[in-house]
Design a protein around this motif. Sequence first.
Motif, PDB file in Angstrom:
ATOM      1  N   HIS A   3       0.837  -1.194   0.000  1.00 22.55           N
ATOM      2  CA  HIS A   3       0.000   0.000   0.000  1.00 22.55           C
ATOM      3  C   HIS A   3       0.875   1.248   0.000  1.00 22.55           C
ATOM      4  CE1 HIS A   3      -3.248   2.746   0.863  1.00 22.55           C
ATOM      5  NE2 HIS A   3      -2.608   3.178   1.935  1.00 22.55           N
ATOM      6  N   LYS A   4       0.632   2.137  -0.947  1.00 27.41           N
ATOM      7  CA  LYS A   4       1.401   3.374  -1.047  1.00 27.41           C
ATOM      8  C   LYS A   4       0.692   4.478  -0.267  1.00 27.41           C
ATOM      9  CE  LYS A   4       3.418   2.076  -5.465  1.00 27.41           C
ATOM     10  NZ  LYS A   4       3.519   2.378  -6.922  1.00 27.41           N
ATOM     11  N   LYS A   5       1.420   5.075   0.643  1.00 30.53           N
ATOM     12  CA  LYS A   5       0.830   6.059   1.551  1.00 30.53           C
ATOM     13  C   LYS A   5       0.594   7.385   0.843  1.00 30.53           C
ATOM     14  CE  LYS A   5       2.954   6.370   5.492  1.00 30.53           C
ATOM     15  NZ  LYS A   5       4.051   6.421   6.497  1.00 30.53           N
ATOM     16  N   PRO A   6      -0.605   7.946   0.942  1.00 31.43           N
ATOM     17  CA  PRO A   6      -0.816   9.295   0.411  1.00 31.43           C
ATOM     18  C   PRO A   6      -0.034  10.309   1.239  1.00 31.43           C
ATOM     19  CG  PRO A   6      -2.727   8.582   1.659  1.00 31.43           C
ATOM     20  CD  PRO A   6      -1.802   7.393   1.578  1.00 31.43           C
ATOM     21  N   ILE A   7       0.041  11.517   0.736  1.00 28.72           N
ATOM     22  CA  ILE A   7       0.801  12.582   1.383  1.00 28.72           C
ATOM     23  C   ILE A   7      -0.133  13.743   1.700  1.00 28.72           C
ATOM     24  CG2 ILE A   7       2.785  14.143   1.205  1.00 28.72           C
ATOM     25  CD1 ILE A   7       3.923  12.264  -0.943  1.00 28.72           C
ATOM     26  N   ALA A 174      -1.054   8.682  -6.168  1.00 26.27           N
ATOM     27  CA  ALA A 174      -1.852   9.555  -7.026  1.00 26.27           C
ATOM     28  C   ALA A 174      -2.067  10.897  -6.332  1.00 26.27           C
ATOM     29  CB  ALA A 174      -3.193   8.907  -7.332  1.00 26.27           C
ATOM     30  N   ALA A 175      -1.892  11.981  -7.078  1.00 26.05           N
ATOM     31  CA  ALA A 175      -2.138  13.312  -6.514  1.00 26.05           C
ATOM     32  C   ALA A 175      -3.580  13.428  -6.024  1.00 26.05           C
ATOM     33  CB  ALA A 175      -1.843  14.383  -7.559  1.00 26.05           C
ATOM     34  N   ALA A 176      -4.477  12.721  -6.681  1.00 25.81           N
ATOM     35  CA  ALA A 176      -5.886  12.769  -6.286  1.00 25.81           C
ATOM     36  C   ALA A 176      -6.121  12.204  -4.899  1.00 25.81           C
ATOM     37  CB  ALA A 176      -6.733  11.994  -7.298  1.00 25.81           C
ATOM     38  N   ASP A 177      -5.199  11.385  -4.410  1.00 24.22           N
ATOM     39  CA  ASP A 177      -5.333  10.808  -3.068  1.00 24.22           C
ATOM     40  C   ASP A 177      -4.659  11.655  -1.993  1.00 24.22           C
ATOM     41  OD1 ASP A 177      -6.707   8.613  -4.095  1.00 24.22           O
ATOM     42  OD2 ASP A 177      -4.864   7.456  -4.404  1.00 24.22           O
ATOM     43  N   CYS A 178      -3.983  12.710  -2.402  1.00 27.65           N
ATOM     44  CA  CYS A 178      -3.200  13.524  -1.470  1.00 27.65           C
ATOM     45  C   CYS A 178      -3.986  14.739  -0.987  1.00 27.65           C
ATOM     46  CB  CYS A 178      -1.885  13.952  -2.129  1.00 27.65           C
ATOM     47  SG  CYS A 178      -0.773  12.554  -2.477  1.00 27.65           S
TER      48      CYS A 178
END
Length: 223
Positions: A3-7, A174-178
Amino acid sequence: MVHKKPIAFFDVDETLISIKSMFDFYDYFLAAVGHSAEEQHRLQAAARDLLRPGLPRVQGNRLFYQRFAGYKVDEVAGIGREWFAAHLDRGGLFHTDVLDALRAHTAAGTTTVLLSGSFPACLDPVREHAGADLAMSTQLEVRDGVYTGEVTRTMIGDAKATIASELIARAGVAAADCHAYGDHVSDLGLLRLVGHPVAVGTNAEVLAVAEEAGWARLPGTPG
């Protein structure tokens, strides 16, 4: 699958904290290094003149940091921690609603990043107290442990969106998740970059954009 963590990106001055840190710190610094009251007043006025209309913010930022030329990095950092501790004692430094948001992101496993035109002497204690993962700030040239007065990286205006884009790409998210939090028109590039922008404070232009775009808002409440 990993899982890639959003920022979650946070502007600092007048977003996470209630003051312009570099100018407030400079006032404290002048007294700490022994300037007379008359010298302090003169130097403070000259520093604030860099905020005058018509002077590009990046240029003003570079001119401001020339004032630390010849000072040892460790000495300035120590004064920065004293400055921060004095603010904590007085209270009201952090916007509690924004600080709560940062800590909620951390608890949820989101990477938290501070973006600031200030420099590490101010920003490091803010980051540590808030519990942010990373701080990206203006960087000053250092030779033999001493500031030269030159700036090697600014973090003003569009630079925030640029570094945020780089961090998002590097993390593979994804920028959309940040998320991003900002209070000033210079933060709009950063806010527009992400899928979850939050307008902080009362800037009329920022609030107009936020209302039209349906962004979330926080008042920025000093605690």
